[in-house]
Scaffold this motif. Structure first.
Motif, PDB file in Angstrom:
ATOM      1  N   GLY A 140      -8.042  -2.415   8.314  1.00 55.89           N
ATOM      2  CA  GLY A 140      -7.880  -1.010   7.956  1.00 55.89           C
ATOM      3  C   GLY A 140      -7.881  -0.033   9.109  1.00 55.89           C
ATOM      4  O   GLY A 140      -7.562   1.144   8.930  1.00 55.89           O
ATOM      5  N   LEU A 145      -0.144  -2.373  -3.171  1.00 55.21           N
ATOM      6  CA  LEU A 145       0.068  -3.658  -2.497  1.00 55.21           C
ATOM      7  C   LEU A 145      -1.161  -4.105  -1.713  1.00 55.21           C
ATOM      8  O   LEU A 145      -1.109  -5.118  -1.024  1.00 55.21           O
ATOM      9  CB  LEU A 145       1.275  -3.572  -1.559  1.00 55.21           C
ATOM     10  CG  LEU A 145       2.641  -3.446  -2.242  1.00 55.21           C
ATOM     11  CD1 LEU A 145       3.753  -3.289  -1.199  1.00 55.21           C
ATOM     12  CD2 LEU A 145       2.928  -4.652  -3.125  1.00 55.21           C
ATOM     13  N   ASP A 146      -2.257  -3.375  -1.805  1.00 58.92           N
ATOM     14  CA  ASP A 146      -3.440  -3.702  -1.000  1.00 58.92           C
ATOM     15  C   ASP A 146      -3.032  -3.960   0.451  1.00 58.92           C
ATOM     16  O   ASP A 146      -3.330  -5.004   1.026  1.00 58.92           O
ATOM     17  CB  ASP A 146      -4.168  -4.935  -1.559  1.00 58.92           C
ATOM     18  CG  ASP A 146      -5.259  -4.559  -2.552  1.00 58.92           C
ATOM     19  OD1 ASP A 146      -5.848  -3.468  -2.409  1.00 58.92           O
ATOM     20  OD2 ASP A 146      -5.537  -5.359  -3.464  1.00 58.92           O
ATOM     21  N   PRO A 165      -3.968  -2.634   3.474  1.00 57.94           N
ATOM     22  CA  PRO A 165      -4.898  -2.776   4.608  1.00 57.94           C
ATOM     23  C   PRO A 165      -5.641  -4.106   4.620  1.00 57.94           C
ATOM     24  O   PRO A 165      -5.982  -4.639   3.565  1.00 57.94           O
ATOM     25  CB  PRO A 165      -5.905  -1.631   4.391  1.00 57.94           C
ATOM     26  CG  PRO A 165      -5.252  -0.682   3.450  1.00 57.94           C
ATOM     27  CD  PRO A 165      -4.363  -1.520   2.590  1.00 57.94           C
ATOM     28  N   GLN A 166      -5.859  -4.604   5.813  1.00 56.92           N
ATOM     29  CA  GLN A 166      -6.813  -5.700   5.986  1.00 56.92           C
ATOM     30  C   GLN A 166      -8.036  -5.079   6.655  1.00 56.92           C
ATOM     31  O   GLN A 166      -8.882  -4.520   5.975  1.00 56.92           O
ATOM     32  CB  GLN A 166      -6.185  -6.870   6.741  1.00 56.92           C
ATOM     33  CG  GLN A 166      -5.137  -7.583   5.871  1.00 56.92           C
ATOM     34  CD  GLN A 166      -4.580  -8.846   6.466  1.00 56.92           C
ATOM     35  OE1 GLN A 166      -5.192  -9.518   7.278  1.00 56.92           O
ATOM     36  NE2 GLN A 166      -3.377  -9.208   6.039  1.00 56.92           N
ATOM     37  N   SER A 208      -4.624   4.524   9.037  1.00 57.38           N
ATOM     38  CA  SER A 208      -4.403   5.979   9.037  1.00 57.38           C
ATOM     39  C   SER A 208      -3.131   6.297   9.813  1.00 57.38           C
ATOM     40  O   SER A 208      -2.292   7.089   9.369  1.00 57.38           O
ATOM     41  CB  SER A 208      -5.580   6.703   9.692  1.00 57.38           C
ATOM     42  OG  SER A 208      -6.762   6.503   8.962  1.00 57.38           O
ATOM     43  N   ARG A 241       3.714  -6.092   4.288  1.00 59.13           N
ATOM     44  CA  ARG A 241       3.374  -5.231   3.145  1.00 59.13           C
ATOM     45  C   ARG A 241       3.648  -3.759   3.454  1.00 59.13           C
ATOM     46  O   ARG A 241       3.952  -2.994   2.539  1.00 59.13           O
ATOM     47  CB  ARG A 241       1.905  -5.432   2.756  1.00 59.13           C
ATOM     48  CG  ARG A 241       1.677  -6.822   2.188  1.00 59.13           C
ATOM     49  CD  ARG A 241       0.271  -7.049   1.689  1.00 59.13           C
ATOM     50  NE  ARG A 241       0.135  -8.470   1.358  1.00 59.13           N
ATOM     51  CZ  ARG A 241      -0.544  -8.941   0.317  1.00 59.13           C
ATOM     52  NH1 ARG A 241      -1.179  -8.109  -0.487  1.00 59.13           N
ATOM     53  NH2 ARG A 241      -0.603 -10.236   0.090  1.00 59.13           N
ATOM     54  N   ILE A 242       3.537  -3.362   4.728  1.00 61.82           N
ATOM     55  CA  ILE A 242       3.855  -1.977   5.094  1.00 61.82           C
ATOM     56  C   ILE A 242       5.313  -1.685   4.734  1.00 61.82           C
ATOM     57  O   ILE A 242       5.636  -0.675   4.109  1.00 61.82           O
ATOM     58  CB  ILE A 242       3.597  -1.742   6.607  1.00 61.82           C
ATOM     59  CG1 ILE A 242       2.087  -1.707   6.878  1.00 61.82           C
ATOM     60  CG2 ILE A 242       4.286  -0.459   7.080  1.00 61.82           C
ATOM     61  CD1 ILE A 242       1.716  -1.659   8.355  1.00 61.82           C
ATOM     62  N   ILE A 264      -0.004   5.186   7.960  1.00 58.93           N
ATOM     63  CA  ILE A 264       0.319   6.079   6.841  1.00 58.93           C
ATOM     64  C   ILE A 264       0.886   7.399   7.357  1.00 58.93           C
ATOM     65  O   ILE A 264       1.857   7.931   6.808  1.00 58.93           O
ATOM     66  CB  ILE A 264      -0.933   6.269   5.956  1.00 58.93           C
ATOM     67  CG1 ILE A 264      -1.162   4.965   5.167  1.00 58.93           C
ATOM     68  CG2 ILE A 264      -0.789   7.465   5.020  1.00 58.93           C
ATOM     69  CD1 ILE A 264      -2.491   4.881   4.453  1.00 58.93           C
ATOM     70  N   TRP A 309       0.597   2.045  -0.945  1.00 60.46           N
ATOM     71  CA  TRP A 309      -0.326   1.274  -0.086  1.00 60.46           C
ATOM     72  C   TRP A 309      -1.424   0.623  -0.946  1.00 60.46           C
ATOM     73  O   TRP A 309      -1.753  -0.537  -0.756  1.00 60.46           O
ATOM     74  CB  TRP A 309      -0.966   2.202   0.938  1.00 60.46           C
ATOM     75  CG  TRP A 309      -0.634   1.934   2.380  1.00 60.46           C
ATOM     76  CD1 TRP A 309      -1.502   1.500   3.335  1.00 60.46           C
ATOM     77  CD2 TRP A 309       0.627   2.124   3.052  1.00 60.46           C
ATOM     78  NE1 TRP A 309      -0.858   1.403   4.545  1.00 60.46           N
ATOM     79  CE2 TRP A 309       0.449   1.769   4.402  1.00 60.46           C
ATOM     80  CE3 TRP A 309       1.892   2.542   2.642  1.00 60.46           C
ATOM     81  CZ2 TRP A 309       1.470   1.826   5.353  1.00 60.46           C
ATOM     82  CZ3 TRP A 309       2.914   2.594   3.578  1.00 60.46           C
ATOM     83  CH2 TRP A 309       2.705   2.245   4.907  1.00 60.46           C
ATOM     84  N   ALA A 310      -1.953   1.388  -1.893  1.00 57.60           N
ATOM     85  CA  ALA A 310      -3.003   0.846  -2.763  1.00 57.60           C
ATOM     86  C   ALA A 310      -2.429  -0.240  -3.672  1.00 57.60           C
ATOM     87  O   ALA A 310      -3.066  -1.268  -3.894  1.00 57.60           O
ATOM     88  CB  ALA A 310      -3.622   1.967  -3.589  1.00 57.60           C
ATOM     89  N   GLN A 323       0.440   6.713  -0.239  1.00 59.05           N
ATOM     90  CA  GLN A 323      -0.918   6.193  -0.483  1.00 59.05           C
ATOM     91  C   GLN A 323      -0.982   5.381  -1.771  1.00 59.05           C
ATOM     92  O   GLN A 323      -1.668   4.355  -1.837  1.00 59.05           O
ATOM     93  CB  GLN A 323      -1.932   7.341  -0.480  1.00 59.05           C
ATOM     94  CG  GLN A 323      -2.192   7.822   0.961  1.00 59.05           C
ATOM     95  CD  GLN A 323      -3.064   9.056   1.053  1.00 59.05           C
ATOM     96  OE1 GLN A 323      -2.850  10.016   0.310  1.00 59.05           O
ATOM     97  NE2 GLN A 323      -4.034   9.044   1.959  1.00 59.05           N
TER      98      GLN A 323
END
Lengths: 152, 717
Positions: free
Chosen positions: A97, A91-92, A94-95, A101, A138-139, A104, A88-89, A85
Motif C-alpha cells: 500500500g 480489485l483489492d 494494494p498490497q 497514494s 491490477r492497476i 491513485i 481500486w477497492a 478509488q
C-alpha cells in the motif's frame, strides 16, 4: 514567505526555501498519505496535484509553488477520484500500500485528461509510479474499470 | 528458508528461550492491549483470548502475530478466525499483536516472526481454534443469559440465535459476559466441507485505508517534538569513519545535533529536510583498511576458482563420476553468475522511538522479528526488555529485508536514539540511497552445472556446484544455498550437488524466495537445455522425469493446459516454462516472450498454476502470484547491485537499480489447484519460476542461453 493552498486551505511557509514540497506536506502539515520513496522523482510515491497536474513533490522546492494550488490524496474529490478509488477497492489493488497514494494521484490525473485511456496511454501516464509489490496488473485493470464506470 | 533453518539458526541468537510448539491458545489475561497506532477496531474491546477481541459494537478484532506488508496476513488470519467464529466478514478487523516471543510465536519458528511464507501454514489451526474458542464463549454467555441449553444455540453471520425461544443477538451484547467465560480446552473445529468463508474471495481488510492515504506506516508517525535523524554511511562495505568535519552541516537551518555512532555519522534535525541537507554537507574521511575493495568482476573470477576444489556435499545419489565416464554420452555444461540484489521495499527502513513518563520506551517499526528488535533495543538503551515495547506497524514491503536475526537495523536506529539522550521522540529513517547501498543483499552466486545424456536420450547424471555466501553464516553446509537443487524434483539416477561458502564484508540476507532465487533459475534453465539437446518438449520432457501423481506434475500440466502449450504463436514470439516447489507450495509458469524494440526481452503474458493446499483466500493467492511474477521478472531483467573498481557500490537509487514498471508488466493469469492438503504459503513461491521461464523462451528466440543476470545489463555491456 511562500503562500499556497493545500487541499483548499490557505497555507504559508517561511522556513528553508529549498525544502521540497514533500517534507512541507508531511513534516509540517502532517498529511502523511503522500510518501517518500526515492527523493529523486524516480518512484512517484510522492505524487500530488499541483494546479491540477501530477507533480513529484520530492523534487519540487517549496519556493517554486508560491501561489499554487496543491491537492494531496487526502484532498482529492470529484468523479474521477471517486471512480478510481472505487475501482481500486473493487480489485483489492494494494498490497503493502505504500506507493498507492501516488498511483491513485497519477491515475486520477490521467482520467481527468483522458476519460477513456488506452493501454499505451495508461503506460505513458503511470510509468513513473513504481510498485515494488508489482500490483501493476491490477492497476491497469482498475483504471479501465474506473473509465468504464464513468461512462454510465 | 525452511522451518529447520529458522529453528536451528535462532538458537544462536536467542539463547535460553524455550521452544514453543503446539497450538495452545494463550490465556486472555496475557493479551496486553497493543500500544501502537490502532489499525482498526472500536474503543471497548473484550479479549476472548490472545488473538480475538469482541467489541461492544459487534466488531471482531483479530490480533495478527504476523506483520502485514502486503502479503495478506491481516485478511488471511482474520478469515480463519471468522470461519470458526461464524462471524460476518463485515464485522472483522485486524491489528498487529503486541510483541511476545511466546504467546505470539510463529509455531514454525518458536519465536514471533514472519517469513518463509509461513503465516497461514503455521497459524491455520491456531487461528481457527482462537475463533472456535471465542464462539464457544459467546454461546455459553448467551445460554446463561437466555436460560437455554448451549447446544440449542446457533451462530451464523455474526448473529447468535435460539430458535425455540426466538431470542437473537449480535456478538457485542455478549462481549463482556463471554470474556468472563472459561475457554473450552479443545474447541471443535469445522469439517472443511462446511467452510463458508475459507476458500472465498473476501475483500481485504486493509484495502480501504490504503487507497485514501489514511494507512499509517512507521514513517507517518509524527508525535509532538519529533526529531528526525539520518546517518551518513560509507560507500564501501566494511569502511569505518576515520574523521569528519561537520562545520558546514551544523550551519544548516533546523539542524539539532551531529553525533558519531558505530554505523557512521548521525545527523539530527527538527525536520526531515534539515537532517538530509546537513548530511549532504558533512565531510567524512573513511578508513578503508578493512573494507571490501574488490569489484564484482573480481569476485566472480574468485568464485569460479572454487569450482575446481572439493565442496560441501549437499546431495550425492548414485555415482556421478562414474556416470560421466560412460561411453556414448552427450554432455552439457553451463556456468551461471547471479548478482547481488537489493530488496528495495518502497518504504526504506525506519523506526520511531518515544519515551514514556516512567522511562520505558515505545518503538514503532515494521518489525518482522519484533522480539529481536526488542532485545537489541533494550541492550543498546540499557533498559530491561520489559521496558521496551515494540509496536509493529504496517510496512511498505519487505521481501525479506526486515527479517534479520540480531536486528542490525535496530542496532543502528537504537544507537542513533541513545546517542542523543532520548528525551525527545525520534524518527530514524533510511533514504533510498541508504537502502540500495546498505547491504544485506541476496548474495552473489556462481553455479556450475554438468549434465550427461545417454544414447537413448535419457538424462543419466547431473552435477551442480554452487558458490556464494552462507546467508546463515555457516561454516558447514547452508541449506539455503542449495535448497531447490539438493532436492531436485526430477528423476535422475546420478545426482551430486555441492556448495562452497564464501566470506565477504558484504552482509547477506534472504531475498523473497531465498535459495530458490538462484537454484530455481539454474535448475530450470539447465533441465530445459538438456531436454532441448535431445529434442524433447519442455513440458512433456519434464513430466517424463516426474511422478505423474506428484503435485509438481499437477501444476506443470495445469500451466500447460492454461496456456494451450504447443499452440501456434504470433511470429517472433516464443514460450518458456518453469516449475519450482518452494516453501511447500508448487508453482509452474509459462511465459510468452519476444525481442522488444530495444533488444531486451518483452514478456507479453504469463500463465501461472499454483498448488498451495487449501486456498484460504484465492484473491490474495492470485495477487501474490501476480506480484511475485513482477518482482522476480524485474530482478532477472534489470537488477544488480555491483561493486566497481576499488569496491565502490555502483548503484544508489531507482534510476540505476531498475525496477519493473507498468509498461513492462505482462498480463498474468493464475489458476489455483483444488486441494485438501494443509495450506502452505504464497508470498515467495510465485517468484522462482518466472526468471527461468523467461530465460527458456529467450534461448529459443536468440539461441543464446542466459549465463549471467540480469539479462538486460549483459546486452548493454
Amino acid at each position: 514567505m511562500v503562500t499556497f493552498t493545500l487541499n483548499g486551505k490557505e497555507r504559508t511557509f517561511d522556513g528553508d526555501p529549498d525544502t521540497p514540497l514533500l517534507w512541507v506536506i508531511r513534516d509540517l502539515e502532517k498529511l502523511t498519505g503522500t510518501k517518500y520513496g526515492c527523493g529523486v522523482a524516480q518512484c512517484g510515491a510522492c505524487t500530488v496535484h499541483l494546479d491540477g497536474m501530477p507533480r513529484r513533490s520530492c523534487i519540487t522546492p517549496i519556493a517554486m509553488i508560491d501561489g499554487s494550488d496543491v491537492v494531496t490524496i487526502e484532498g482529492i474529490s470529484g468523479k474521477e477520484a471517486e471512480a478510481v478509488q472505487t475501482a481500486w477497492a473493487g480489485l483489492d489493488v494494494p498490497q503493502c500500500g505504500y506507493c498507492q497514494s501516488g498511483q491513485i494521484m497519477s491515475a486520477v490525473a490521467l482520467l481527468q485528461m483522458l476519460p477513456k485511456p488506452t493501454d499505451d496511454e495508461i503506460d505513458g501516464a503511470m510509468t513513473g509510479n513504481l510498485c515494488r509489490c508489482a500490483t501493476y496488473h491490477r492497476i491497469r485493470a482498475a483504471i479501465h474499470n474506473a473509465a468504464n464506470s464513468m461512462e454510465g | 528458508m525452511t522451518v529447520h533453518d529458522i529453528t536451528t539458526t535462532r538458537r544462536t541468537f536467542l539463547a535460553g528461550a524455550g521452544l514453543v510448539i503446539g497450538v495452545a491458545i494463550a490465556p486472555k489475561f496475557l493479551s496486553a492491549a497493543p500500544t501502537g497506532v490502532p489499525a482498526g477496531g472500536a474503543a471497548d474491546l473484550k479479549p476472548m483470548n490472545a488473538f480475538v477481541k469482541i467489541g461492544t459494537d459487534d466488531t471482531v478484532t483479530v490480533l495478527s502475530k504476523h506483520i502485514e506488508f502486503g502479503q495478506g496476513p491481516f485478511t488471511g488470519l482474520a478469515t480463519l478466525v471468522a470461519e470458526e467464529l461464524d462471524a460476518d466478514w463485515s464485522q472483522m478487523r485486524a491489528v498487529h499483536s503486541p510483541t511476545d516471543n511466546k504467546i505470539y510465536a510463529n509455531l514454525a519458528f518458536g519465536l514471533q516472526g514472519t517469513g518463509g511464507s509461513s503465516s497461514i501454514a503455521n497459524a491455520y489451526e491456531q487461528m481457527r481454534k482462537a475463533g472456535a474458542t471465542a464462539r464457544a464463549m459467546l454461546v455459553a454467555a448467551a445460554a446463561q443469559e437466555w436460560s437455554v441449553p448451549a447446544a440449542e444455540i446457533t451462530v451464523e453471520k455474526g448473529r447468535i440465535k435460539h430458535t425455540g425461544s426466538g431470542k437473537e443477538s449480535g456478538f457485542g451484547a455478549f462481549a463482556d459476559k463471554a470474556a468472563r467465560q472459561t475457554a473450552p480446552a479443545e474447541p471443535k473445529l469445522k469439517d472443511p466441507k462446511d467452510f463458508v468463508l475459507i476458500g472465498t474471495d473476501l475483500p481485504k481488510l486493509d484495502t480501504r485505508e490504503k487507497i485514501n492515504g489514511a494507512a499509517i506506516f512507521t514513517l507517518d508517525i509524527m508525535p509532538d517534538g519529533l526529531l528526525t535523524a539520518v546517518v551518513a554511511h560509507p560507500k564501501h562495505f566494511g569502511a569505518v569513519v576515520n574523521s569528519f568535519d561537520d562545520t558546514d552541516a551544523r550551519k544548516v537551518m533546523g539542524v539539532v545535533d551531529i553525533r558519531q555512532i558505530p554505523q557512521g555519522i548521525a545527523v539530527y534535525g527538527e525536520n526531515t529536510f534539515a537532517a538530509l541537507k546537513a548530511r549532504d554537507a558533512l565531510r567524512i574521511e573513511w578508513d578503508l583498511s578493512k573494507a571490501e575493495t574488490r569489484s564484482s568482476a573480481e569476485l566472480a573470477a574468485e568464485y569460479i576458482r572454487h569450482f575446481e576444489k572439493p565442496g560441501l556435499e549437499a546431495t550425492n545419489n548414485g555415482d556421478v563420476a562414474q556416470a560421466f565416464q560412460q561411453p556414448g554420452l552427450q554432455t552439457v555444461e553451463a556456468q551461471i553468475i547471479f548478482p547481488f540484489l537489493a530488496h528495495a521495499p518502497m518504504e526504506p527502513l525506519d523506526a520511531v522511538f518515544i519515551k514514556a513518563a516512567d522511562g520505558s520506551v515505545d518503538i514503532y517499526n515494521g518489525a518482522q522479528f519484533p522480539g529481536f528488535d526488542q532485545q537489541v533495543a533494550a541492550k543498546i538503551l540499557s533498559l530491561d526488555e520489559t521496558k521496551v515495547r515494540v509496536n509493529t506497524q504496517l510496512a511498505g514491503g519487505s521481501f525479506g529485508r526486515k527479517a534479520q536475526f540480531g536486528s542490525p537495523y535496530m542496532q543502528e536506529a537504537a544507537s542513533v536514539y541513545a546517542a542523543i539522550g532520548g528525551d525527545r521522540p525520534l524518527k530514524h529513517m533510511w533514504t533510498r540511497e541508504d537502502d540500495i547501498q546498505g547491504g544485506f543483499y541476496r548474495p552473489m552466486y556462481a553455479h556450475k552445472m554438468r549434465g550427461a545424456i545417454d544414447a537413448k536420450g535419457q538424462i543419466t547424471a547431473w552435477e551442480q556446484i554452487i558458490v556464494g555466501q552462507s546467508i546463515m553464516a555457516k561454516a558447514d553446509l547452508d541449506s539455503t544455498s542449495v535448497e531447490g537443487a539438493s532436492n531436485l524434483p526430477y528423476r535422475i539416477p546420478n545426482l551430486k550437488v555441492t556448495s562452497h561458502n564464501v566470506t565477504l564484508p558484504i552482509p547477506p540476507l534472504w531475498w523473497r524466495s531465498v535459495g530458490h532465487t538462484h537454484t530455481g533459475f539454474a535448475v530450470e534453465t539447465f533441465v530445459d537445455e538438456l531436454l532441448a539437446r535431445v529434442g524433447r518438449d519442455p513440458v512433456e520432457g519434464r513430466l517424463a522425469l516426474l511422478d505423474a501423481t506428484s503435485r509438481h506434475a499437477g501444476v506443470l500440466r495445469k500451466a500447460a493446459e492454461m496456456s494451450d502449450w504447443g499452440a501456434t504463436l504470433t511470429e517472433g514470439r516464443a514460450r518458456g516454462v518453469a516449475m519450482v516447489e518452494s516453501f511447500g507450495s508448487f508453482v509452474a509458469q509459462v511465459a510468452e516472450v519476444s525481442v522488444g524494440p530495444d533488444g531486451a526481452p518483452r514478456v507479453h503474458k504469463v500463465w501461472c498454476a499454483v498448488d498451495c493446499g487449501v486456498a484460504v483466500n484465492p484473491n490474495i493467492i492470485k495477487a501474490q502470484m501476480e506480484g511475485g511474477i513482477g518482482y522476480g521478472l524485474g530482478a532477472v531483467l534489470f537488477d544488480a547491485v555491483t561493486l566497481g573498481k576499488g569496491g565502490q557500490i555502483m548503484q544508489s537509487n531507482f534510476h540505476d537499480y531498475r525496477s519493473i514498471r507498468i509498461n513492462e508488466m505482462p498480463d498474468v493469469s493464475v489458476e489455483i489447484i483444488r486441494s485438501a492438503e494443509k495450506p502452505t504459503g504464497v508470498g515467495e513461491p510465485g517468484v522462482p519460476p518466472i526468471g527461468p521461464a523467461v530465460a527458456n523462451a529467450w534461448r529459443k528466440l536468440t539461441d543464446a542461453p542466459v549465463r549471467q543476470l540480469p539479462i538486460v545489463s549483459i546486452m548493454s555491456s
